[in-house]
Structures are given as C-alpha cells and as structure tokens.
Design an enzyme around this catalytic site. Structure first.
Site, PDB file in Angstrom:
ATOM      1  N   THR A 117       8.101  -4.130  -3.861  1.00  0.00           N
ATOM      2  CA  THR A 117       6.934  -3.393  -4.350  1.00  0.00           C
ATOM      3  C   THR A 117       7.085  -1.893  -4.131  1.00  0.00           C
ATOM      4  O   THR A 117       7.752  -1.452  -3.184  1.00  0.00           O
ATOM      5  CB  THR A 117       5.682  -3.881  -3.592  1.00  0.00           C
ATOM      6  OG1 THR A 117       4.604  -2.975  -3.845  1.00  0.00           O
ATOM      7  CG2 THR A 117       5.894  -3.921  -2.093  1.00  0.00           C
ATOM      8  N   TYR A 141       1.295  -4.937   3.986  1.00  0.00           N
ATOM      9  CA  TYR A 141       1.905  -5.562   2.803  1.00  0.00           C
ATOM     10  C   TYR A 141       3.255  -4.901   2.494  1.00  0.00           C
ATOM     11  O   TYR A 141       4.284  -5.567   2.374  1.00  0.00           O
ATOM     12  CB  TYR A 141       0.955  -5.443   1.603  1.00  0.00           C
ATOM     13  CG  TYR A 141       1.596  -5.799   0.295  1.00  0.00           C
ATOM     14  CD1 TYR A 141       2.071  -7.091   0.064  1.00  0.00           C
ATOM     15  CD2 TYR A 141       1.757  -4.856  -0.716  1.00  0.00           C
ATOM     16  CE1 TYR A 141       2.679  -7.424  -1.133  1.00  0.00           C
ATOM     17  CE2 TYR A 141       2.361  -5.185  -1.919  1.00  0.00           C
ATOM     18  CZ  TYR A 141       2.818  -6.468  -2.120  1.00  0.00           C
ATOM     19  OH  TYR A 141       3.429  -6.796  -3.301  1.00  0.00           O
TER      20      TYR A 141
HETATM   21  C1  UD1 Z   1      -0.826  -2.422  -7.066  1.00  0.00           C
HETATM   22  C2  UD1 Z   1      -0.372  -3.713  -6.412  1.00  0.00           C
HETATM   23  C3  UD1 Z   1       0.459  -3.386  -5.177  1.00  0.00           C
HETATM   24  C4  UD1 Z   1       1.607  -2.450  -5.560  1.00  0.00           C
HETATM   25  C5  UD1 Z   1       1.074  -1.217  -6.281  1.00  0.00           C
HETATM   26  C6  UD1 Z   1       2.235  -0.390  -6.792  1.00  0.00           C
HETATM   27  C7  UD1 Z   1      -1.600  -5.821  -6.239  1.00  0.00           C
HETATM   28  C8  UD1 Z   1      -2.831  -6.522  -5.751  1.00  0.00           C
HETATM   29  N1  UD1 Z   1      -1.520  -4.511  -5.984  1.00  0.00           N
HETATM   30  O1  UD1 Z   1      -1.712  -1.754  -6.163  1.00  0.00           O
HETATM   31  O2  UD1 Z   1       0.999  -4.592  -4.676  1.00  0.00           O
HETATM   32  O3  UD1 Z   1       2.267  -2.032  -4.381  1.00  0.00           O
HETATM   33  O4  UD1 Z   1       0.283  -1.636  -7.395  1.00  0.00           O
HETATM   34  O5  UD1 Z   1       1.758   0.798  -7.378  1.00  0.00           O
HETATM   35  O6  UD1 Z   1      -0.759  -6.413  -6.879  1.00  0.00           O
HETATM   36  N2  UD1 Z   1      -9.042   1.167  -9.023  1.00  0.00           N
HETATM   37  C9  UD1 Z   1     -10.325   1.481  -9.385  1.00  0.00           C
HETATM   38  N3  UD1 Z   1     -11.243   0.464  -9.490  1.00  0.00           N
HETATM   39  C10 UD1 Z   1     -10.905  -0.850  -9.258  1.00  0.00           C
HETATM   40  C11 UD1 Z   1      -9.590  -1.155  -8.875  1.00  0.00           C
HETATM   41  C12 UD1 Z   1      -8.675  -0.128  -8.755  1.00  0.00           C
HETATM   42  O7  UD1 Z   1     -10.660   2.649  -9.594  1.00  0.00           O
HETATM   43  O8  UD1 Z   1     -11.787  -1.729  -9.360  1.00  0.00           O
HETATM   44  C13 UD1 Z   1      -8.026   2.254  -8.956  1.00  0.00           C
HETATM   45  C14 UD1 Z   1      -7.324   2.385  -7.629  1.00  0.00           C
HETATM   46  O9  UD1 Z   1      -8.039   3.247  -6.787  1.00  0.00           O
HETATM   47  C15 UD1 Z   1      -5.957   2.938  -8.075  1.00  0.00           C
HETATM   48  C16 UD1 Z   1      -5.724   2.281  -9.454  1.00  0.00           C
HETATM   49  O10 UD1 Z   1      -7.029   1.904  -9.902  1.00  0.00           O
HETATM   50  O11 UD1 Z   1      -6.029   4.329  -8.283  1.00  0.00           O
HETATM   51  C17 UD1 Z   1      -4.847   1.039  -9.389  1.00  0.00           C
HETATM   52  O12 UD1 Z   1      -5.359   0.163  -8.384  1.00  0.00           O
HETATM   53  P1  UD1 Z   1      -4.953  -1.398  -8.347  1.00  0.00           P
HETATM   54  O13 UD1 Z   1      -4.986  -1.963  -9.725  1.00  0.00           O
HETATM   55  O14 UD1 Z   1      -5.802  -2.042  -7.297  1.00  0.00           O
HETATM   56  O15 UD1 Z   1      -3.423  -1.359  -7.908  1.00  0.00           O
HETATM   57  P2  UD1 Z   1      -2.737  -0.648  -6.643  1.00  0.00           P
HETATM   58  O16 UD1 Z   1      -3.675  -0.453  -5.529  1.00  0.00           O
HETATM   59  O17 UD1 Z   1      -2.035   0.571  -7.191  1.00  0.00           O
END
Ligand code: UD1
Length: 330
Positions: A117, A141
């Site tokens: 990852t 993780y």
């Molecule tokens: C994901 C992966 C992680 C990996 C990373 C690599 C999973 C569960 N997570 O994490 O294993 O190391 O990519 O980049 O597989 N966000 C919102 N609202 C939401 C959810 C997320 O604003 O409801 C934002 C977050 O703050 C972030 C972005 O969207 O800026 C992506 O978040 P998310 O989709 O949760 O992925 P990562 O945390 O980047």
C-alpha cells in the site's frame, strides 16, 4: 505453467485479479476466510475457506494443488481500525503473512506477488511518492504491510524465491461487465461512500477537510481503476516467470483528483446533486498522495486502460445499482 494460489480472492481486488487470471487460462485456487470477502465474488473458481495463518491448511493446499506462484491479498485494510486495534492488523497482515511465507518456503513456491500500500510512505514530500521515497508509515496498517515487505525481501535474498511488491494507491471502480465489485460493508472509501450517498443508501457524504493546501482545499489522491490494478498483477507474474528480479512497483496513474472533483463526477453521472457535509480534517490523512508511476510502466510494460475519472466512477455507480437491486448488503 504455474498453478496460482490467490489468498483473499473473494475480496474486492483479489476477485478482479482472479477473473483476469481465468480469462488468461491460468489455473487458480482461492484461499479466503470470507471474513470480509464474499463467496459470490469468486464466481465458479475453486475456493478453499480458511486462514492464511493456518499452517496445516496452507501447507496442504500448496502441496495438493502443486502451487508454484502465490498472490497474497488477504489482509485487513481499514486505516482508522488499525489505529484502535493494532494487534488485529499485526496478527493478520504480518503474522499470518509470516506463516504463509514459511509454508511457501517449505513447499518450493517460486514466485510471490504481494499486495502492499501507499500507506508505507506516510506523508511523502510534496505528496509525491516514488518507490525510493522514505518509508515512514503513520499508522499500524502501513507498518503491518511494510513489515511483510521486509520479510519477503529477506526471504527472497536467502532462497530462490522471487517476488514483486505492488504498492496500491487509491483503488476504485469495478468490473466493466458488472459481475463483481466493491461489496465491503460499512465502507469508508470515498468513492464507495459517495456512490452510496448518490443512490440514497446513505443520507449524505462528508468532505473531511476543506482547508488543505490543495487547489480547492480538499484532499487529493491518485485513484486507480481496479481493472488496471488487476492487470498489473498479471504483468508482475509474467515478469517473474520470465526471470525478472524481485522488485517493488507503485500502482497509480501519477496524477490525482480532489475530493470535490470526485463528488462532482458522482453527482454529474447520477444526474442529481449530492447531499454533502463539510467536516473537519480526518486524523492521519495526508493532504495529497500521488504515485510516481514511472517504474511500473517501464519495468512491467504496464499500460493502463481506465485512466479516466468518469469511467472509474461510472463502473462504481453501476455496481452500487446492482447491489441495490439484489439487496446484497447489510
Ligand atoms: C486508501 C486506502 C488505504 C491506502 C490509501 C493509499 C482503504 C480502506 N484505504 O486510503 O489502504 O493506503 O488509499 O492512498 O482501502 N474522504 C472524504 N469523505 C469520506 C471519505 C474520504 O472526504 O467519506 C477523503 C479523505 O479525507 C481523503 C480522500 O477522501 O482525502 C480519500 O480517502 P479514502 O477513500 O478513505 O482513502 P484513503 O484514506 O486515501
């Protein structure tokens, strides 16, 4: 030709890889404990239900199926959960991997492809990570995966085993033919949460942080379509089978989208506005995380086919529609 064991083949990414392997006429056996995976996602592939930490079962499986290559997906992946329950992550992602590696060494497995990852980088300078960037995970993780990378590195150095580590950035989208997709219950991933909100399965989608030093103030990530990621696994296997040396590759496109850009695309493709709540930053989130993706293109001759946010979101939305129709959720 190698017989391939796919651990975690009933999960989101593993199941897409299994389909591509099968389309390429490869012999595949899946080992999955179905803790987060789904039997339905394996379609008609051979499935053994069990843990990678079960030495007897893994040894038997490797022997009985004459396995010579292993793709190891089985793992826990939720970052916030790894912070509150670190031993769950070290147990499954690190200790169970150690067991799998011991069995591989015992049974003469030749090649291993390991799902790692971008979380191994923590917060890289300028939000851009190359394979040689500093490895400084900021959550258990990422650490649990990095420890497995190191075990593999050392085992390959000590034996005839060769391996590829693939470091995934933000995986999204689903099988364009709509047979499999991301079915994780209570998902936290932005693309899935947003698609669920679009279809009314959730009341809203939150933006975690609007004050980042990015173009529109929201977090930026390198979203890679799961089909392109799956293809990288096949390319990695070919590479090892042709005598390629053990290596590590970032899996991303090398450019990113902000949370707002993702949400705008979901709303556009769904034909109506999303209910969005702006919330404070989420703990542990880097402002930007983008892959330097040059090594995988040159080293594996990987040529992505879905480097397009519209396609990524459209296939995610299609899958959510299908889940809704079949009532295939909690
Ligand atoms: C994901 C992966 C992680 C990996 C990373 C690599 C999973 C569960 N997570 O994490 O294993 O190391 O990519 O980049 O597989 N966000 C919102 N609202 C939401 C959810 C997320 O604003 O409801 C934002 C977050 O703050 C972030 C972005 O969207 O800026 C992506 O978040 P998310 O989709 O949760 O992925 P990562 O945390 O980047």
């Amino acid at each position: 030709m190698n017989n391939i064991l796919v651990t975690g083949g009933a999960g989101y990414i593993g199941s897409h890889v299994v389909q591509q392997l099968r389309r390429n006429n490869r012999n595949v056996v899946i080992l999955d404990n179905l803790s987060t995976g789904f039997k339905q996602a394996t379609l008609d592939s051979e499935l053994i239900i069990g843990d990678t930490g079960n030495r007897e079962l893994v040894n038997q499986t490797l022997k009985n199926h004459n396995i010579t290559a292993v793709m190891h997906f089985a793992a826990h992946t939720i970052v916030p959960e790894s912070v509150t329950n670190p031993l769950k992550y070290y147990g499954n992602n690190t200790c169970a991997t150690r067991n799998l590696l011991a069995c591989c060494a015992e049974n003469g497995v030749k090649h291993i492809i390991f799902s790692s990852t971008a979380a191994v980088y923590g917060i890289p300078d300028n939000g851009l990570a190359s394979e040689d960037s500093l490895l400084k995970p900021i959550n258990p993780y990422g650490t649990s995966k990095l420890m497995s990378e190191w075990m593999l590195r050392d085992l390959s150095a000590a034996t005839n085993l060769s391996h590829v580590v693939l470091r995934y950035f933000n995986v999204a989208g689903s099988d364009p033919q709509g047979r499999i997709g991301q079915s994780t219950r209570k998902a936290t991933l932005l693309t899935k949460v947003a698609c669920e909100a679009a279809l009314g399965i959730r009341d809203h989608v939150a933006i975690f942080g609007t004050d980042y030093p990015t173009l529109d103030g929201t977090g930026v990530r390198d979203y890679i379509h799961v089909e392109d990621l799956a293809n990288a696994h096949l390319m990695a296997l070919n590479y090892l089978e042709q005598g390629g040396k053990s290596n590590t590759f970032n899996c991303g496109y090398g450019h990113g989208y902000s949370v707002r850009e993702v949400l705008d695309m979901v709303a556009k493709l769904n034909g109506k506005p999303l209910n969005i709540k702006e919330l404070p930053r989420r703990a542990g989130d880097p402002p930007q995380l983008i892959a330097d993706a040059s090594r995988i293109r040159s080293g594996l001759n990987w040529q992505p086919q879905y480097d397009n946010l519209e396609q990524i979101i459209q296939t995610s939305l299609n899958w959510e529609h299908k889940l809704l129709q079949h009532n295939f959720r909690d």
